[in-house]
Each structure stands twice: as C-alpha cells, then as structure tokens.
Motif scaffolding. Structure first.
Motif, PDB file in Angstrom:
ATOM      1  N   GLY A   1     -53.043  71.672  -2.005  1.00 14.59           N
ATOM      2  CA  GLY A   1     -54.242  72.416  -2.379  1.00 14.59           C
ATOM      3  C   GLY A   1     -54.510  72.292  -3.862  1.00 14.59           C
ATOM      4  O   GLY A   1     -55.634  72.032  -4.294  1.00 14.59           O
ATOM      5  N   ALA A   2     -53.452  72.441  -4.657  1.00 16.56           N
ATOM      6  CA  ALA A   2     -53.611  72.368  -6.106  1.00 16.56           C
ATOM      7  C   ALA A   2     -54.076  70.981  -6.508  1.00 16.56           C
ATOM      8  O   ALA A   2     -54.950  70.822  -7.358  1.00 16.56           O
ATOM      9  CB  ALA A   2     -52.286  72.710  -6.790  1.00 16.56           C
ATOM     10  N   ARG A   3     -53.497  69.966  -5.873  1.00 16.76           N
ATOM     11  CA  ARG A   3     -53.846  68.590  -6.231  1.00 16.76           C
ATOM     12  C   ARG A   3     -55.308  68.307  -5.907  1.00 16.76           C
ATOM     13  O   ARG A   3     -56.045  67.764  -6.734  1.00 16.76           O
ATOM     14  CB  ARG A   3     -52.938  67.633  -5.467  1.00 16.76           C
ATOM     15  CG  ARG A   3     -53.116  66.190  -5.840  1.00 16.76           C
ATOM     16  CD  ARG A   3     -52.491  65.286  -4.812  1.00 16.76           C
ATOM     17  NE  ARG A   3     -53.230  65.348  -3.563  1.00 16.76           N
ATOM     18  CZ  ARG A   3     -52.783  64.840  -2.417  1.00 16.76           C
ATOM     19  NH1 ARG A   3     -51.600  64.296  -2.354  1.00 16.76           N
ATOM     20  NH2 ARG A   3     -53.515  64.913  -1.324  1.00 16.76           N
ATOM     21  N   ASN A   4     -55.747  68.695  -4.693  1.00 17.11           N
ATOM     22  CA  ASN A   4     -57.137  68.431  -4.328  1.00 17.11           C
ATOM     23  C   ASN A   4     -58.095  69.160  -5.258  1.00 17.11           C
ATOM     24  O   ASN A   4     -59.104  68.598  -5.677  1.00 17.11           O
ATOM     25  CB  ASN A   4     -57.391  68.849  -2.887  1.00 17.11           C
ATOM     26  CG  ASN A   4     -56.807  67.857  -1.910  1.00 17.11           C
ATOM     27  OD1 ASN A   4     -56.237  66.850  -2.330  1.00 17.11           O
ATOM     28  ND2 ASN A   4     -56.930  68.131  -0.639  1.00 17.11           N
ATOM     29  N   ALA A   5     -57.766  70.415  -5.566  1.00 15.86           N
ATOM     30  CA  ALA A   5     -58.630  71.176  -6.474  1.00 15.86           C
ATOM     31  C   ALA A   5     -58.720  70.464  -7.810  1.00 15.86           C
ATOM     32  O   ALA A   5     -59.799  70.335  -8.391  1.00 15.86           O
ATOM     33  CB  ALA A   5     -58.084  72.588  -6.655  1.00 15.86           C
ATOM     34  N   LEU A   6     -57.579  69.972  -8.290  1.00 12.73           N
ATOM     35  CA  LEU A   6     -57.565  69.310  -9.597  1.00 12.73           C
ATOM     36  C   LEU A   6     -58.409  68.044  -9.565  1.00 12.73           C
ATOM     37  O   LEU A   6     -59.214  67.790 -10.466  1.00 12.73           O
ATOM     38  CB  LEU A   6     -56.126  68.972  -9.993  1.00 12.73           C
ATOM     39  CG  LEU A   6     -55.992  68.318 -11.361  1.00 12.73           C
ATOM     40  CD1 LEU A   6     -56.316  69.305 -12.448  1.00 12.73           C
ATOM     41  CD2 LEU A   6     -54.605  67.773 -11.571  1.00 12.73           C
ATOM     42  N   ILE A   7     -58.252  67.247  -8.516  1.00 15.20           N
ATOM     43  CA  ILE A   7     -58.975  65.972  -8.463  1.00 15.20           C
ATOM     44  C   ILE A   7     -60.474  66.225  -8.371  1.00 15.20           C
ATOM     45  O   ILE A   7     -61.265  65.642  -9.113  1.00 15.20           O
ATOM     46  CB  ILE A   7     -58.494  65.132  -7.273  1.00 15.20           C
ATOM     47  CG1 ILE A   7     -57.063  64.672  -7.513  1.00 15.20           C
ATOM     48  CG2 ILE A   7     -59.397  63.923  -7.080  1.00 15.20           C
ATOM     49  CD1 ILE A   7     -56.467  63.922  -6.364  1.00 15.20           C
ATOM     50  N   VAL A   8     -60.873  67.138  -7.473  1.00 16.79           N
ATOM     51  CA  VAL A   8     -62.307  67.343  -7.267  1.00 16.79           C
ATOM     52  C   VAL A   8     -62.946  67.976  -8.501  1.00 16.79           C
ATOM     53  O   VAL A   8     -63.925  67.456  -9.042  1.00 16.79           O
ATOM     54  CB  VAL A   8     -62.545  68.227  -6.025  1.00 16.79           C
ATOM     55  CG1 VAL A   8     -64.017  68.555  -5.909  1.00 16.79           C
ATOM     56  CG2 VAL A   8     -62.073  67.516  -4.777  1.00 16.79           C
ATOM     57  N   THR A   9     -62.370  69.083  -8.981  1.00 21.22           N
ATOM     58  CA  THR A   9     -63.025  69.756 -10.104  1.00 21.22           C
ATOM     59  C   THR A   9     -62.854  68.963 -11.395  1.00 21.22           C
ATOM     60  O   THR A   9     -63.757  68.924 -12.226  1.00 21.22           O
ATOM     61  CB  THR A   9     -62.484  71.182 -10.294  1.00 21.22           C
ATOM     62  OG1 THR A   9     -61.082  71.095 -10.476  1.00 21.22           O
ATOM     63  CG2 THR A   9     -62.776  72.038  -9.095  1.00 21.22           C
ATOM     64  N   GLY A  10     -61.694  68.308 -11.537  1.00 22.32           N
ATOM     65  CA  GLY A  10     -61.494  67.494 -12.730  1.00 22.32           C
ATOM     66  C   GLY A  10     -62.474  66.332 -12.756  1.00 22.32           C
ATOM     67  O   GLY A  10     -63.084  66.034 -13.785  1.00 22.32           O
ATOM     68  N   GLY A  11     -62.633  65.669 -11.613  1.00 23.01           N
ATOM     69  CA  GLY A  11     -63.582  64.556 -11.539  1.00 23.01           C
ATOM     70  C   GLY A  11     -64.995  65.021 -11.820  1.00 23.01           C
ATOM     71  O   GLY A  11     -65.745  64.383 -12.577  1.00 23.01           O
ATOM     72  N   GLY A  12     -65.373  66.158 -11.227  1.00 19.49           N
ATOM     73  CA  GLY A  12     -66.705  66.698 -11.473  1.00 19.49           C
ATOM     74  C   GLY A  12     -66.888  67.024 -12.946  1.00 19.49           C
ATOM     75  O   GLY A  12     -67.963  66.792 -13.514  1.00 19.49           O
ATOM     76  N   GLY A  13     -65.838  67.533 -13.565  1.00 23.48           N
ATOM     77  CA  GLY A  13     -65.919  67.861 -14.990  1.00 23.48           C
ATOM     78  C   GLY A  13     -66.203  66.614 -15.822  1.00 23.48           C
ATOM     79  O   GLY A  13     -66.988  66.658 -16.782  1.00 23.48           O
ATOM     80  N   LEU A  14     -65.583  65.502 -15.452  1.00 26.25           N
ATOM     81  CA  LEU A  14     -65.829  64.271 -16.203  1.00 26.25           C
ATOM     82  C   LEU A  14     -67.265  63.807 -16.027  1.00 26.25           C
ATOM     83  O   LEU A  14     -67.901  63.341 -16.982  1.00 26.25           O
ATOM     84  CB  LEU A  14     -64.854  63.180 -15.745  1.00 26.25           C
ATOM     85  CG  LEU A  14     -63.408  63.436 -16.146  1.00 26.25           C
ATOM     86  CD1 LEU A  14     -62.504  62.340 -15.637  1.00 26.25           C
ATOM     87  CD2 LEU A  14     -63.295  63.525 -17.657  1.00 26.25           C
TER      88      LEU A  14
END
Lengths: 783, 154
Positions: A156-169
C-alpha cells in the motif's frame, strides 16, 4: 510566524520521538496541545488583520525558490482543519498504538507530515509548494508503512508513493512550463494576471497540474491507491486519507482556480472526472465489507464531489466546495477514528461480523450517529448544505453545458451511496441483533478509554452543531475562503433551508434511493458486485508495469552480469586499454624520450625518491606474494604511506593529509574484520587460468606504464588551473588554499557528487552490517 | 623523480593489483583494489609533469593584484583536487567491500565467505523476492543465518 510554526511542529515531533512516548501518558496531551497552541497563535495574529498575511524568506533566489508564505481565507480554512484534526489525532494515536515501541517514530512522522501539509497551504511560491507537496508524499509513505513487516502495508505504501510521487512530478513540470511562460513563480501572480487564452503551453501546463491534483486526491482512474493505503494504522488513515493529504489535490485546484477557471478545458475535465469518480467510488464503497475500505471509497466519492464543485465558477458552487471541505473533515475524521475504536474494542473491522454494539460501545455509537447525519446528507447538516448548493449550481449550469448532466448523475449516485453507507454503519454495527458471519468470541470486548474517545467526540460535536454555528462563528472563515477561491471579494451567508424546490426533491430522491437499496440488501449488492468488476482501474496497470520493470531489470542483469568476476574485470580493463590504444596515436607526439632520463634537482631529492620507490616496490611485491594473513595488509599500508611521502615531496599537503588519514582508517577496518574471519586460502587455480591471469595483469601494467609516459609529457596547452589560482588570488576573500577553493567552488558539483557517493556507500555499509536481510523466495501474503 | 621510475612503480602496482583481484578471494580483492587506487592516483598526479613547485596555498588576504607571482610559481592544484576526490571515494568503496565480506561471512555461516568468483543474481528468484525486506532487529541474532541464504526454513 509561519516559519516558526513549522519549526515548532517539527521540533515537537523530535521531542516526542526522543522521549519514548509509549511510556508516558503526558505525551498524548503534549501532542494534542502543541497543534492547538500553534493554531491559537496564528488565529490571534491573523484575524485582526484586514489584509492578507504575508511572510517572505529568501531561500534559493537563483532557482526562483523562496519561502513566500501567504495566509488568505483558503489557507486559513485548511490551517484550521489540519491543526484541529491533527490535535485530535495526536491524542487518539497514543491510545490506538498503545505500547507500540515505534510510537515515537509514528509521532515524529505525523508532526513532520503536519508541517509539510501546512507548508502546502501556506506556500505562495510554486516551487516551495512542490517541495512541501513531496514532503507529504514521503512522510505519508512512512506513516502508511508503519507496520512495516506486513506485506500489505508495504505494498500500500509503495503504490501510494509511486502514484502520488509521479503525479507530483507531473505537477512540477506544469509549474515549470507556466513559470517559464509567465516569468512569475507565485500563485498570487498567476491568479492576479491569469495566463491569457488557451494556447498549447497553458493547456499542457494545466493538464500536468491537474494530473498532480488528481493523483493526490485519488480521482478516477487513480482511485486504487487510497484503499490500498488503508493498511496504514487508523490514526494515519483518519488524518491523511480523509482530512488532509487527499485534500491537497482539492487545495491545488482551489488555489489555481482564479488563474484557470476561464480556460475551456477546466469545467469539463473537473466536472467530468469528479462525477465519474463520485459514481464509481460510491458504488465501490457499497460493495466493501471492511469499515475502512468503505470509508476510503466514500472519501474518494466526496473528493469527486468537491472537484465537481470547483470546476464551476459560480458563487453557489464555491460555497458548496468550502462547506463540503469543512463538513467532510468534521464527519469523516470521527468516522475513521470510530472504525479504529471499534476494531480496538471488538477485534474486527469486518462489518459482517459486527452487531449490537450500541450498548457496550455507547460513546462510539453517539459519535457515529452524529457524523452519519452529515454523511447521509440529512437536512440541515453539513453534507446536506454542501450538496444543496452543488445541485443548485449544477441545475443552473445544465442549460449551457452538457457536462453538468454528468455531474448531476454523479452527485445523485454518490448521494445514494452516502445514504446507504450511513444507514449501514448505524444499523449493522450498532442496532441489529445478529451478525451475518461468525464472531470471534475469544476477543474480550473492552470499551475505549475516555481519552481515546475525547478527540473524535469533540470533532463529532462540532460537526453536529455546525448548522447552528456555520453562519455565525464560521461565517468569516467561509466567506474569506470563497473569496480566495473565486479571486474577488464575495459576501457569503449560508442558508440552511432553500425551500421545497427541485433541488430539495433531488436530495430527497437520493436519500430515498439509498434507503431503498439498503432495504433490498443483498439483492442490490449482487447486482452491484457484477457491475464493479467491469470498472477499469489503474491498479492492474501499475502492478503490470512494476512487474515488467522488475522482470526487465532481472533479464538485463542476467544477460549482462551472469559472468564470473574474472570475465567482468577482463572486459572492463580491456575497454580501458582499447581507449588508450585508440588515442595513443594522437597523443604520441606528446611523448619526449628525454623524459626517460633520471633527473633530480639535488642528490638529496634523488636519494629520497629512490628510497620511496624501492620501499613501494618491495611492499607491493609483499602484498602480491605473501600468503600470510597480516603481512599483506601491513604491506598495503606501507605502499600507502610511501604514496603519502610522494605527495609531500611534490607539494601536495592536502593529499598527504587525506591519504594518511584514509590509510589509517582502512588499516583499522581491515584488521577489525579480519579478526572475526577464519583463515581461508584462495583456491588453487589450474595452470591455464594462472597463465591467463598473469597475462591480464601484464597487459594492465603496461597500460599504466604507457599512460604515465603520455600524461607527463610536456603540455601542449596552458593548464586551466592557472586561471583558478589567479581568480583565487584576486577574488577569494579569506581563502588561501587553492585546492579547497577548487573543491568547494570551481568544481563544487564534483564534490557534491563525491558526497553523494560517500552517502550511498555509508547507507550500503549500514544496511549490510546492521539491520536488514533479504528474504529470498517468499511469496507476498495475499491481500 | 624521473618519469621512468614513476612509470615503473605504476606498472608494478597495477599489475599486482589486477593479479590479486583475479585470485578469487575476498581479502585479496580488497588488497588488489587498494593497490590499483594508488596506481591511478599516481597516474593522475603524473599529469602535472612532476615539476616541483610551491605548495598551492596563497598568503592570507588582503592580496594585492600587482604582487601576483604568476601561476607557474605554484604546483598545479587541479590534479590535487581530483585525487582528493578519488581518495575519498576509494575509501568509500573499500569500506563497502569490507562490510560486504563481513556480511558474506555471516550469511554463509562462516563457510566459503571468501569465494567471490561467481556472484550473480539468483536465477530462479522471482523479481518480487528482492522487493521485500525483513526486519531482523526483532529476532534473536542467532536465528540461523545460513537458512536465509537457502530459503530452507520459514
């Protein structure tokens, strides 16, 4: 003041972390009081002001990155939510994670998250906004992964990081585009002079910025990460996933509303995606059985509603958004915290296994009922008011824009689902006699402590009394927030009652539909289940691409690296030799045979140099040949010390000092390790291998010989260091050592790279020596 | 020093370093890399032409522009800076290698820890296997480290 607040919050996190909060009750109260005190401070300082509060700190002006804080109505609304709910959650956490030895770390991340979140809502500079935005991404990653040996948590933590981190970029790219185009790097400048027209640049920037908002707020098709993140401890879910972090996307849209609202893509994109999210997540929420799963999808649906509201520009829609944000924070927070208390008390979060808890958990019952009124959008509570304004605005819009019909349908489906959920919560958990599934009788029911109830109860009471207070105490807050979103000063008074009109009938219809669907029970569910399987989700795409990336990486490393060490080294050295052979032709003219003569400035120097050389040769041979355990290590140090002397002779004191230090350190390290390891002789090699190795070694040696001869030839060009020394002589104030000036100034980025390498090596050493161990061949537990 | 002598020293260091790396033994690998680092630092240093100069440390400010003695007065500071970086990075690599050897000793239960010849990612391992870490702090230190390498237990 604002920067000070961030510092105070971060510092409190550190204090809570270091003082082992699991051992003392005072920690809970400390954690609750600090955010409230900060809120009080900000409130006192800003409410008196007529103008917007500004604060400016220069940070990196050459990157257009300054800490420009700006506290307008919108920021203040979010500040109140972040700090108020933060206090309730901090108090609650202590009892939820009772006795958890990592409670301190949880508090630290929670407070850092709080500071980042406040940074988001205060930043006027877009780049600082991005920094804080990613701050919330990282701290939320740590919070979600708190139970970090559980696979579901990690995933869960990994998916949240990838999705929100990618969106942030993506969002950062949008900011950069717009910043380059306009030359301004603050929201207030963009809002004051909206980027005119719908040229490609503005559209691209808008799409990228919205991508950031949609991923952060879990809009369709990114709606999968939020339920996945429900593996987080409940306080984190309540705080991040209902009140604050997922609202960051909403905040971003609200903040850029004045700049973009006239853009032709704004209305259809926001209303369209918001409506689809609202409908899809509402239906998904009804099919879930985990309390937190239901709440997570309901949150997504509510966020969809807010996007529908913010997509429009009318005053009614903006009032709907502001009241919706406030009401949602006040009812979803307590519901999440109640889910945690129910789990704590009964040992399950599965709604099928719960029944008849109204009497034993009467405090929780009160909280849930008070919050469910607003969730179900019963007149006159917060949820109802927000929906009323939204429907009104959509009905007006429907004359001119077809997308409003989509919005209406989405809102009605969402409203139906909310009513269903509210009834399900109150009836199935508390009122009915018998559960659907077997109950775990071994868990001894224990009602939550009064201090645990205090936080959610306070929020629920504020939410329950909101209809009374909304137009009195909260009026300035709502009015200022609406003004900030619309970009011009508005006078706002929220009416509790709009009369018996089409809007009210639509609200009633949704309520009735929800009640009806609940009464039909399983028959509704069976239909819904069949439907939701067809809903596309980004989840499988993410999983598939992650799997593909891992497989590809493994394929490449097997293809390229599945060699023996000998072959590896031969390839690397072969490539180096090849390069020298290729350029030797061009550099050949540098070589001067007269260099080969033995020249020395004085007999003493010759004697010294000869000694160094002889000692080094002998030591190197010892390293090579000795089979003793200790001798080659000492010999290696002798080589190093001779190299140090060489540096001394040729006027390089910095090198000599560093080399000496490193020699000592390496020697100590090797001896320390060697002390623990048993003696082991290298394997006997077959004669063929031995000859091959000697061959490789000889080629390398000759390669070094040629390289030195070429390198030391007379230079054909002026060395660039001359200019460096001159610049140091003239311009360096206070600096005398040219090597230092080169390291920190002329070639500062090299040094930065070097520091990075050392940091990576340090992390590598730490993880090898200390904590973690790869566990091979374990399948992830099923979720 | 004559260039020829320096070249001979570099030749010997590089040759023996390479030979040691190929010896398929963890400790000799570390020693060999140490020798090679020295060799390459000396190669970079030889680019100054091995002319003696003054230490590149200027007098303390204030310095007057008309007292500028010319760049040739000082030893070339640029290779110094480059080698300084190289020494520090070399130290980082060495420290990492030492930790790796220690780790091999632990994971392989003290046997064959020094064998470094075939060191490839596990062929049969699913990619996912590398993504999940296990916290060993909470477990007793003696929990059969050898078992982890083979996956036989748990």
């Amino acid at each position: 003041m604002l920067l000070g607040s961030l510092a105070i919050l971060s510092l409190s996190g550190l204090i809570l972390w270091r003082t082992k909060p699991e051992t003392t009750r005072q920690a809970a109260w400390f954690g609750a009081v600090v955010p409230l005190a900060v809120l009080g401070w900000i409130w006192r300082r800003t409410v008196m002001l007529d103008a917007t509060y500004h604060e400016h700190w220069t940070w990196l002006p050459s990157f257009n990155l300054d800490l420009t804080f700006r506290l307008d109505g919108l920021s203040l609304l979010f500040t109140v939510i972040i700090l108020g709910i933060g206090a309730a959650v901090a108090l609650y956490t202590h009892y939820y994670l009772e006795g958890d030895p990592r409670l301190g770390a949880f508090y630290l991340f929670l407070f850092l998250f709080m500071a980042s979140m406040l940074g988001i809502v205060w930043s006027d500079n877009v780049l600082a906004f991005f920094v804080f935005w990613e701050g919330t991404t990282f701290t939320s990653y740590l919070l979600i992964g708190h139970g970090f040996s559980a696979t579901a948590s990690q995933r869960g933590a990994r998916n949240a990081l990838i999705v929100t981190g990618g969106g942030g970029l993506a969002m950062l790219a949008g900011f950069l585009l717009l910043g380059q185009a306009t030359g301004d790097w603050t929201f207030s400048a963009w809002n004051a002079a909206p980027p005119a027209g719908a040229d490609d640049m503005t559209t691209a920037a808008l799409v990228l910025i919205l991508l950031g908002a949609f991923t952060k707020s879990g809009q369709f098709p990114f709606h999968f990460w939020l339920p996945g993140a429900m593996a987080a401890p409940t306080p984190a879910s309540a705080y991040l996933h209902s009140a604050t972090m997922v609202k960051a996307g909403i905040f971003l849209v609200a903040r850029t509303h004045p700049a973009f609202a006239d853009h032709p893509a704004w209305l259809p994109v926001l209303v369209g995606f918001g409506a689809v999210t609202c409908a899809v997540s509402g239906v998904l929420a009804m099919t879930k059985t985990d309390l937190k799963g239901m709440l997570a999808y309901a949150t997504l649906a509510q966020l969809g509603l807010l996007f529908v509201a913010l997509g429009q520009s009318g005053k009614a829609a903006l009032v709907a958004a502001v009241v919706g944000i406030l009401a949602h924070a006040l009812y979803k927070g307590p519901l999440f915290l109640s889910a945690g208390m129910i789990e704590h008390a009964t040992g399950t979060r599965d709604i099928r296994r719960l029944a008849g808890q109204a009497r034993p958990l009467w405090t929780v019952f009160i909280i849930v009922v008070a919050s469910a009124l607003s969730l179900a959008a019963l007149p006159v509570w917060g949820g109802f008011l927000s929906k009323e304004y939204l429907l009104d605005s959509l009905l007006h819009l429907a004359d001119t824009a077809w997308v409003a019909w989509l919005g209406l349908i989405g809102v009605l489906i969402g409203g139906t689902a909310f009513a269903w959920l509210a009834i399900a919560f109150v009836h199935r958990i508390f009122l009915r006699r018998e559960p659907d599934a077997a109950v775990d009788r071994t868990h001894r029911l224990h009602p939550p402590a009064a201090t645990m109830v205090a936080g959610p109860m306070a929020l629920a009471v504020i939410g329950f009394t909101l209809p009374l207070t909304l137009d009195r105490w909260f009026q300035p807050l709502v009015q200022d927030a609406v003004s900030a979103i619309s970009g011009e000063v508005q006078s706002v008074h929220v009416h509790l009652w709009g009369g018996f009109n089409a809007v009210f009938l639509l609200s009633l219809a949704a309520l009735a539909a929800g009640t009806g669907a609940y009464l039909l029970g399983f028959r509704t569910l069976r239909v819904l289940h069949r439907g939701v399987d067809w809903v596309p989700s980004g989840d499988w795409l993410l999983e598939r691409s992650l799997g593909l990336a891992a497989r590809g990486a493994s394929w490449i490393s097997h293809g390229l690296q599945d060699l023996s060490l000998t072959s590896h080294i031969s390839i690397v050295l072969g490539a180096a030799v090849l390069v020298v052979v290729l350029v030797a032709n061009r550099l050949g003219s540098l070589f001067n045979p007269s260099d080969l003569r033995i020249v020395a400035e004085s007999p003493v120097a010759l004697w010294l140099e000869g000694t160094i050389l002889l000692l080094s040769l002998m030591a190197a041979l010892t390293v090579l040949a000795s089979n003793n355990r200790l001798a080659p290590i000492i010999a290696l140090s002798v080589v190093g010390l001779n190299v140090t002397l060489f540096f001394v002779l040729f006027a390089a004191p910095d090198l000599a000092l560093t080399q000496l230090l490193v020699e000592v350190l390496v020697f100590v390290l090797i001896i320390l390790i060697l002390y623990k390891l048993p003696a082991a002789q290298p394997p006997r090699l077959p004669l063929g291998h031995k000859i091959r190795n000697i061959g490789i070694a000889c080629v390398t040696g000759v390669f070094g010989f040629v390289l030195v001869l070429l390198a030391s030839g007379r230079p054909r060009f002026e060395p660039i260091s001359g200019e460096m020394i001159r610049a140091t002589w003239l311009d360096a104030h206070g600096a005398a050592n040219v090597v230092n000036v080169i390291l920190t100034d002329f070639r500062g980025f090299d040094t930065f790279g070097e520091m990075t390498v050392i940091a990576i090596a340090g992390i590598g050493v730490y993880s090898l020596v200390r904590a973690y161990r790869f566990r091979p061949r374990r399948r992830p537990a099923s979720e | 020093m004559s260039v020829l002598l320096l070249a001979l020293l570099v030749t010997l260091l590089l040759g023996s370093g390479t030979y040691l790396i190929l010896r398929q033994h963890a400790m000799k690998l570390i020693l060999g890399l140490g020798l090679i680092s020295h060799a390459f630092n000396l190669i970079i240093f030889s680019a100054t032409g091995l002319t003696a100069g003054t230490v590149p440390i200027l007098p303390l400010p204030p310095r007057k522009a008309d007292e500028w003695p010319g760049a040739g007065h000082f030893a070339d500071p640029l290779p110094h800076a480059l080698i300084l970086t190289a020494i520090v990075i070399g130290f980082g690599v060495t420290a990492y290698l030492i930790a790796l050897v220690q780790r091999l000793h632990e994971v392989r239960d003290g046997t064959a820890y020094h064998e470094v010849e075939h060191f490839s990612p596990g062929r049969s391992g699913e990619p996912d296997d590398y993504m999940y870490l296990e916290d060993t702090l909470s477990e007793p230190r003696s929990a059969a480290p050898g078992a982890d390498a083979t996956g036989a237990t748990r």
